[in-house]
Design an enzyme around this catalytic site. Structure first.
Site, PDB file in Angstrom:
ATOM      1  CG  ASP A  32     -25.347 -42.517   3.978  1.00  0.00           C
ATOM      2  OD1 ASP A  32     -26.526 -42.746   3.652  1.00  0.00           O
ATOM      3  OD2 ASP A  32     -24.960 -41.424   4.420  1.00  0.00           O
ATOM      4  CG  ASP A  34     -27.462 -37.157   0.727  1.00  0.00           C
ATOM      5  OD1 ASP A  34     -27.118 -36.874  -0.425  1.00  0.00           O
ATOM      6  OD2 ASP A  34     -28.652 -37.226   1.087  1.00  0.00           O
TER       7      ASP A  34
END
Length: 357
Positions: A32, A34
């Site tokens: 991922d 953020d």
């Protein structure tokens, strides 16, 4: 090493262990962005660039998997490269790509698709041979909704509602209710999906592609060719749950939205295989969490147990020699075992205070 998916689903009463570094145990990290690689404002999280460089140089493939359908893979790759993480567009997998594949499997090539979202969604649809259009009057055969940024106007939601009201099938890149930004937490695509759902009387549900739904995991595996993937994320309800449904192992890093207190209350589908403070956790093994036969769980120099309605944590040895993450892992063993298939409701305040968390 990766184990059978069904075994993982029934076993997760404690974090797993690995005798070798995770970047050696798995061939691909599905990361991922953020809260894992960079902050909401775009700056790199401490140690992320260096850790990813070591993992890559050691032979691990790095793929970046995001539910944000606004930015194109080219834009994401350029941002990562500017941060010091050399990245090609093919290393980036977005929910826009996942939903575009979902639509392309349901409609003929060359079909018109009403887009309620940003450029990332339009690029992904064109990649699949579909034609993005802007109005419900353009005779679309599908409606695709993805995050379009904070300036998306109500007229776009109205176009979606008009088309869906006429019976056009509805797709959504993801349903994250919120999205982090430089100024704080804002409404995400899931909030926009709710607007359209309300406008259409709540009679229709979209087909959703993004994490934690299976289409996103399938898109990622197809694009990366991963055989032993490790999902790396900071969110329990997208990254970790997506790994659970995909039957693959996961690493939770505590640099984003999930803190230790929330981790202890996780339901089975939100329980990661491994836990680390940050991406340096990719470069090391993971200690075993061992049940001691007296109702307690040990990891490193820590022992966690349940007393009444509270978690209790005890440390053996000099405080400066104790790893706080081992304490968190031991607490997970006690909390998750006590909770079984539910969410832990035990008081963890004093135990976490001992760890400075």
């Amino acid at each position: 090493m990766a184990r059978d998916g069904q075994e993982r689903r029934t076993e997760r009463s404690r974090p797993g262990g690995s005798a070798v570094a995770l970047n050696e145990a798995y061939d691909t990290a599905l990361l991922d962005l953020d809260g894992v690689v960079y902050f909401a404002g775009g700056a790199a999280i401490p140690y992320a660039v260096e850790a990813l460089g070591v993992a890559r140089d050691g032979g691990m493939r790095l793929a970046y998997v995001t539910n944000n359908a606004l930015r194109t893979p080219d834009t994401v790759a350029a941002h990562l490269t500017d941060l010091g993480v050399p990245t090609e567009p093919g290393d980036v997998v977005t929910s826009a790509q996942a939903v575009a594949r979902l639509v392309a499997e349901d409609v003929p090539a060359g079909s018109r698709v009403l887009v309620v979202g940003g450029e990332g969604l339009r690029v992904a649809l064109r990649e699949r041979g579909l034609v993005p259009v802007e109005s419900a009057d353009d005779e679309p055969v599908a409606v695709v909704q993805g995050y379009g940024g904070p300036d998306m106007g109500w007229g776009r939601f109205a176009e979606a509602a008009y088309a869906i009201g006429r019976g056009v099938p509805w797709y959504a890149s993801n349903t994250d209710l919120t999205i982090p930004g430089a100024r704080g937490i804002g409404p995400g695509n899931g909030a926009a999906v709710e607007v359209v759902r309300i406008a259409t009387g709540g009679r229709v549900e979209p087909k959703v592609a993004g994490k934690p739904r299976p289409p996103m995991h399938r898109e990622t595996v197809l694009r990366t060719g991963a055989e032993r993937p490790l999902v790396v994320g900071d969110r329990l309800d997208t990254d970790i749950e997506g790994a659970f449904h995909g039957g693959v192992d996961s690493l939770l890093v505590l640099t984003g939205v999930t803190d230790a207190a929330r981790l202890l209350t996780a339901v089975p589908e939100h329980r990661p295989t491994y836990v680390a403070a940050d991406l340096r956790g990719l470069l090391v093994g993971q200690p075993e969490v061992v049940a001691d036969g007296d109702g307690g769980f040990r990891c490193g120099g820590w022992r966690a147990s349940v007393s009444g309605d509270a978690l209790v944590l005890e440390g053996a040895g000099a405080p400066e020699a104790l790893d706080s993450l081992d304490g968190v892992r031991a607490l997970c063993g006690a909390a998750w075992t006590w909770a079984g298939s539910g969410a832990c409701g035990l008081d963890a305040g004093k135990a976490l205070a001992r760890l400075g968390l």
